[in-house]
Structures are given as C-alpha cells and as structure tokens.
Design an enzyme around this catalytic site. Structure first.
Site, PDB file in Angstrom:
ATOM      1  N   ASP A 262       0.887  -1.245  -0.086  1.00  0.00           N
ATOM      2  CA  ASP A 262       0.128   0.073  -0.008  1.00  0.00           C
ATOM      3  C   ASP A 262       0.899   1.244  -0.102  1.00  0.00           C
ATOM      4  O   ASP A 262       2.114   1.116   0.120  1.00  0.00           O
ATOM      5  CB  ASP A 262      -1.032  -0.013   1.291  1.00  0.00           C
ATOM      6  CG  ASP A 262      -2.079   0.915   0.989  1.00  0.00           C
ATOM      7  OD1 ASP A 262      -2.336   1.836  -0.117  1.00  0.00           O
ATOM      8  OD2 ASP A 262      -3.062   0.710   1.903  1.00  0.00           O
TER       9      ASP A 262
HETATM   10  C1  BGC Z   1      -4.859   3.203   0.441  1.00  0.00           C
HETATM   11  C2  BGC Z   1      -5.304   2.265  -0.671  1.00  0.00           C
HETATM   12  C3  BGC Z   1      -5.239   2.952  -2.095  1.00  0.00           C
HETATM   13  C4  BGC Z   1      -3.729   3.793  -2.308  1.00  0.00           C
HETATM   14  C5  BGC Z   1      -3.428   4.174  -3.525  1.00  0.00           C
HETATM   15  C6  BGC Z   1      -3.621   4.302   0.029  1.00  0.00           C
HETATM   16  O1  BGC Z   1      -3.654   5.393   0.941  1.00  0.00           O
HETATM   17  O2  BGC Z   1      -4.723   2.946   1.470  1.00  0.00           O
HETATM   18  O3  BGC Z   1      -6.632   1.577  -0.507  1.00  0.00           O
HETATM   19  O4  BGC Z   1      -5.411   2.071  -3.144  1.00  0.00           O
HETATM   20  O5  BGC Z   1      -3.730   4.598  -1.314  1.00  0.00           O
HETATM   21  O6  BGC Z   1      -4.187   5.318  -4.015  1.00  0.00           O
END
Ligand code: BGC
Length: 741
Positions: A262
């Site tokens: 993530d």
């Molecule tokens: C979130 C994810 C997301 C990623 C990309 C993160 O802050 O936890 O769910 O896919 O950002 O945008």
C-alpha cells in the site's frame, strides 16, 4: 510475447531496469495530472529511477496515459510499457453506491455487472489495474473505511469479492476491463478501536474464520494482484509478513500473481519499529514476497546496494520482476501498450444511458428501509411534500473514494422528486451538513473558501431554518435528507461520535414539533447512531452514498416505483460505546438472556442496551413476506452429506418483492467456542405479487466446520442449530446433527 522471448528480455535487462519494474510512482513524478491522496512529498529518488519506473499510480484519461506511455517507453532501454493502476473502488465515471451499500444489495450478480462497467470505463481511459475490491471485514463503524467494505460478514464479503473480481476481469481478453487487485491483505478492518492505520491483534482461529475468506475468494476468482495492508497483524506489518504472504497467500492458496504494497507502507516499516532503516525495510519486504513498492523511495534506492553487497540474491529481484513482466505480457502490453485506450472510446463509453440505468437499479437495491411507521411509505404522489435538509439538493452523493467520478454528474434528490411531484414539492436546505468549521478544517481537504460554502453565516442559517418550518407547515409530509459530510467517511475518516450533527437533530426536533409526518433519508458512509431520531421520524431510509443516480433511486423508493429490498450489511449500534458490535459474536458464560444469574451479574451495559438498534441483515419492504417452517430433508448427516433445507415464502401483497433469505447456524458445543450465529448461505429471490415460493438450499456438511488456532479447518460432530429468516434476528430455527462417521 512468447514465454521464451519474455525470458530473453528478462535476461537482457540490467539490474536497475529490473528494479524499476518493482517501483510504482504517481503522476506528479512525470508532470502528469495526479489525484493521489496521501503524503505528497518528493521521495528523493534519482531521475534514472523515475525513468525506469514500471507502473504509475492514479493517472487516468486516454490522452494523459497515452502520452505518458509514449514518454516512458522511449526512455526505457527495452521500451517496456508501464502499467497504469488506479483506485476504481465502486465505479470510474458512472459511480455506484459505496461498497457498504453494495453489500446491502445482497445481490452479487448485480454487483458483478456494476464492476464490469467500472472496469470497462476505466480501461478506455487508459487504466489497466484497479486497486479493488477492498474486502476488509470490519466490525467497527468508527473506522472510516467501513465505507469501502461490503460489510461485517466474511461470507457476504467473500461472495461480493468473487463478483467484483469477476466483473473487473471478464473482458480482459477483449482489451477491456481491468486486472483486479484485492486489498488490504490482511485484516486491516480489524484495527483496534476503529482508528485508522492502527494495529490488529487476533487469534488465528478468528483470522482464518472471519477475516481471510473474502481475500481467498478473490484469489480463487482469479484476481491477478494483491495489495498488502498499512497495518500490523499480531505485531507484524502486512507489507513484510512472510507468513501471510508466503505461507498463507502463496503456499496455502496458490497465488502466483503480483504483490504490491500500500501507499508508502514499505517506507513505513521503520515507523512501525519493524525495520531499522530503509535498507532493512527493502530487505524485509522483498524477502517476505512483496513485488512492487508503491510510492516510496525504498526499493528504488536500496535494492541495488543489497544485491551488490551480497545481502540479496539477484535471483530474488528476477523472480519479482518476472511476475510483473508476466502480468504485462498477459495483457498484451508488449504488442499494444495502450490496451485499447482511445479518446473516442473514452467519450463513447462513460456514463451512457444503460450504465446510468444500472447505477439507478443498484442504488435502489442498496437502500435500506429502517423504519416505516403506519406504512407512511410509499407516498402516493398526491401529497404536498416539503423537501428539507443539507442533502436534499446536494450533488455530492458519490462518497470519498469515488476519486475519478464527478459529483456534477449526480442527480440530486430534489431533481428526481421534482420530475414526479412538480409544484407539490417545496425545497429548502433547512440547515447545513455541519456548522462546525473546526471539524471541517480537520478533514484535511477543505480550504477556508470551501468551508464558507458549507457553513452558512448565522443569518442565512436562520433564514433556512424558518423557511423549513414554513414549508413543513404547509405540507402533508416532510422529507428530511441529512447525514455526514462525504469527507467524514473513507480513508483516514475515523471518528468517535457517530450521531448526526446537533444542528441537523435540532431542526428535526423543530419539524417534529409541528406534528408532521417525517421521512428521514440518511446519507452516510457507515452505520450512524440513529437512536435519538427514531421517535421523531415516521420513516427512515438508509441511503449510504448512493452514487451518480442516487437521487433517482431514492425517489423510486419513496414514490413506490420499487419496493425496498436492501438489507444491512453492518450492524447499526444503539450507541457508540457498544462498538465493536456485530452479530457473529461469541456467547459469554453469562449471556444477558438465559443466564443462571439475574440482575447485575450478566454480560451487559448498565447504561445502554446490549442489542443493536438495527441488526445485521435487517431491512423493511413494502410487501410483508411470511416465512414458513424450516424443512430439513434429513437431520442426521455424515461429513460427506449435504444438508438440504427448504422454506416456503408467502407474499400476500400487491408488490413484486425481492427478498433475501438468510441462513445462519450455530455449533452448539465446539472445542473453540463458536459465534451465536454465523451466516452460511443466502439467496435473493423475486416474489411475484400474491405468490408463494419454496426456496431451497443445499449446504455441504463440511461448511459447518471452523478453524482452529493452527489455521486448520475442522468439522466436529455434534448438534447444530440452523436459522432461516429475513435478518439475523428474526429467524425460525431447526436442529440437526453431524455424526461421527
Ligand atoms: C490506500 C489504498 C489505495 C492507495 C492508492 C492508500 O492510501 O490505503 O487503498 O489503493 O492509497 O491510492
């Protein structure tokens, strides 16, 4: 490209090129428009690393992605196309209800159609991978990300996971749709106290039974990617959890796709106190099996040194790089790096009438009628209606995580009702969504100028209030559309006060004082506490963030074009202090009902009920469907048998009704105590007006097994209760036995 050629390509790539395939950066690094949320800081990586980046986050649009693809391919020595990945969580341009609302449809087939559309729209705009589905089981509505999850139950989430992955990936061979990346592995929804990015700690039995099944269902449905979690599970950050990534995901489940972190979660291993520095983080994450480092400098800056000083074998980099190349090759990107993207296709495909029609249907099925005193709903259409409230004419119905959608495309409740009611409808805002400027500032996205638009000056607020009372006085029915601000729910939207804001409740009290019939429409990304408004309202519709066609769907239910069929995918508490509150809890030795103790010494609160306000699976309809007796074909089974269950439903009304028949069970005595009820199957059936239907279920005896604390599934002989009904509380029951042999 043939496998042999792909192998040759890998063999010919330099170490920095291979590492580049394991790095994902967002658009700002390429001077492209970027809509990422999160810490937008320059990462301190070299221009060479940026040029060699293998995938790009959240850049969309045919023009922007084509240009960037051309630019990056020209820069890379082997002209390897980049993969464009984005958050398409519940729609791209046509926005469906938030996943908690999708869960409330209990209709995986419908959800599959919605995700097929979402993937097709996004692909035409140049995105090949969606960071969805998000299927973290969650028991705590304080957590803002309950918005993104289908709900609190492992089975419901698992069925939705299968539908979502299948929907996204259906058209890949035709260069449409998206590769699905399930997230956040694992048990992110179990974070303590519902506080964002907090830690999860649980027994293995609980993990395997209640949290892992939805991710596994996504993997079984063929999802090509998995995203790790920002949180720790039992003390180990998901991003570097070798046991989770290698033993569970790869060995036990056979996942051989691409694993991505993530946002910055590799970098955050140091903050967690799991790694000493970036170098250590890189080593630990790669060693655990993580292929792509999203938006952090760690892989880009550290992997080469680790290989060069012998701490990491180049073979490990090759394996990770191979998985990324394989995915690109599977999509045919080496032959067509644009994967069917075109500006013409993009224009033609987005928000077409058929897509809007599906969004309206899905939204209508997601609405949950929580209360309907004296059958006040549906309205006949002949009433004089005063539409009041901050959400009455609000376009922002898509919720926080529909980052590629545009609220301007939404139909408001007022626009939808006006079409039907004409002059019989009056409208006033009545009060603001929030009067608390400090709180709004704290949400992080709103400038002072935007806050001034949300919070009226005192004089205007008073004017809206007076006008609301005047309109209500002149009307037969008040529709009061309230809720939380869209930035209050979603990522980093954890909160402890789940009540409607005071200003909204105060106006409700005044409206109630007029003695008018009141229909409350609640727009929220999570279960709110509604116990202080039930006695002031006649009907309550839980509308989530219902998406582009949300206004129309709400009008369809209010005016009786459809009978509501949504059922809660998450428990609604009586008060926040009960959280985490969920139906599949264990029994205590001193349950409130049925204990040998009376009075004080039972499991309860001294200042609040133990029961929820609205239970999991609950929802009303205009038709009253009667459930007959449960019939079991036989009540003694061996482990290889199947339990055959049937129940007769009677719809004595004039309504066509979609009814979700829910089947739960309880293992009466087990070596690990089992939940008081656990969902084991469900079916959404259509009942014609004045009809009867026998609904049947065939449940293999093996499904009544549970996980022990080694993660082994075991079926223990003994007696079981089976429950069938319209929600987790109102059920008929029968008993059966699973025999030793
Ligand atoms: C979130 C994810 C997301 C990623 C990309 C993160 O802050 O936890 O769910 O896919 O950002 O945008």
């Amino acid at each position: 490209m043939q496998q042999e050629k792909l192998r040759e390509l890998l063999a010919d790539m330099s170490l920095p090129e291979k590492i580049g395939q394991l790095v994902q950066l967002s658009g700002e690094f390429f001077q492209s428009k970027d809509i990422s949320y999160g810490p937008i800081q320059k990462l301190g990586i070299s221009q060479e690393a940026i040029d060699l980046t293998g995938s790009v986050l959240n850049v969309t649009g045919a023009h922007a992605t084509k240009q960037l693809q051309e630019q990056q391919m020209a820069k890379q020595p082997h002209h390897i196309p980049v993969l464009f990945m984005a958050d398409v969580i519940y729609g791209f341009k046509t926005i469906f209800p938030i996943p908690l609302g999708l869960g409330a449809t209990w209709d995986p087939e419908l959800v599959q159609q919605a995700f097929r559309i979402a993937g097709n729209e996004a692909a035409a705009s140049g995105n090949q991978v969606s960071f969805a589905p998000m299927v973290d089981v969650t028991h705590d509505p304080r957590w803002g990300r309950t918005l993104e999850s289908p709900g609190e139950d492992a089975l419901l989430n698992a069925r939705m996971a299968t539908a979502m992955v299948t929907g996204f990936q259906t058209d890949l061979a035709e260069k449409a749709g998206q590769v699905s990346c399930v997230k956040h592995f694992a048990a992110y929804g179990g974070v303590e106290a519902g506080r964002e990015y907090n830690s999860a700690d649980m027994s293995l039995s609980n993990l395997y039974q209640n949290y892992l099944p939805p991710y596994k269902a996504a993997v079984d449905a063929g999802c090509e990617m998995v995203m790790t979690s920002l949180s720790t599970l039992n003390g180990v950050p998901g991003t570097a959890d070798k046991w989770l990534l290698q033993d569970v995901l790869k060995k036990q489940w056979g996942f051989d796709g691409v694993l991505i972190s993530d946002y910055a979660s590799v970098y955050e291993l140091v903050k967690h106190g799991y790694a000493t520095d970036d170098r250590d983080s890189a080593l630990k994450a790669l060693d655990a099996g993580l292929d792509i480092d999203m938006k952090s400098p760690v892989y880009a800056n550290e992997l080469q040194g680790l290989v060069e000083d012998g701490s990491l074998s180049e073979d490990r980099i090759d394996q990770a790089c191979w998985r990324v190349l394989q995915l690109k090759n599977k999509l045919g990107l080496f032959e067509d790096p644009y994967f069917g993207t075109s500006e013409e296709a993009e224009k033609k495909i987005n928000l077409t009438a058929d897509k809007r029609a599906l969004a309206r249907k899905v939204a209508a099925e997601s609405l949950v009628l929580l209360q309907n005193k004296n059958d006040i709903l549906p309205l006949t259409g002949a009433e004089k209606v005063a539409l009041i409230g901050p959400y009455a004419d609000e376009k922002s119905l898509i919720g926080m995580w529909a980052v590629h959608g545009d609220p301007a495309d939404c139909v408001t409740i007022k626009e939808a009702l006006q079409e039907e009611l004409g002059e019989r409808l009056t409208y006033t805002r009545g009060t603001d969504i929030s009067r608390d400027k400090e709180k709004l500032r704290g949400l992080g996205f709103l400038t002072d100028e935007m806050i001034t638009q949300v919070v009226s000056d005192d004089e205007t607020e008073q004017k809206h209030h007076d006008e609301a009372l005047k309109n209500a006085q002149a009307a037969d029915v008040v529709i009061y559309a309230v809720g939380e601000h869209s930035f209050e729910a979603g990522e980093a939207g954890s909160k402890t006060n789940l009540h409607l804001p005071d200003n909204q409740v105060n106006l409700l009290n005044d409206l109630h004082g007029l003695g008018k019939k009141i229909v409350l429409v609640n727009i929220s990304g999570r279960p709110l506490v509604l116990s202080n408004v039930t006695d002031k309202t006649d009907a309550i519709i839980q509308a989530w963030f219902p998406g582009t066609e949300g206004g129309l769907a709400i009008a369809d239910v209010i005016l009786g074009k459809v009978s509501p069929s949504g059922r809660l995918s998450m428990t609604f508490p009586y008060t926040e202090g009960q959280e985490p509150l969920y139906y599949a809890h264990l029994s205590t030795g001193r349950p409130q009902d049925g204990s040998q103790h009376v009075g004080r010494f039972v499991s309860r609160y001294i200042d609040a009920p133990t029961a929820p306000l609205y239970a999991f699976g609950y929802g009303l309809s205009y038709a009253q469907v009667e459930y007959g007796k449960i019939k079991l074909e036989k009540d003694k089974l061996s482990a290889n048998d199947t339990l055959k269950v049937s129940i007769e439903l009677t719809n004595a009304s004039n309504w066509q009704q979609k009814e979700t028949v829910q089947v739960y069970f309880h293992d009466d005595a087990a070596s690990i105590v089992q939940p008081v009820k656990r969902l084991i199957d469900f079916k959404k059936v259509v009942l014609a007006p004045h009809s009867k239907q026998i609904v049947t279920f065939a449940i293999p005896a093996m499904y009544f097994s549970f996980y022990d604390n080694q993660g082994e599934s075991i079926l223990e002989p003994g007696t079981f209760h089976l429950f069938v009904g319209a929600n987790s509380q109102d059920v008929a029951s029968a008993t059966f036995e699973i025999l030793d042999k």
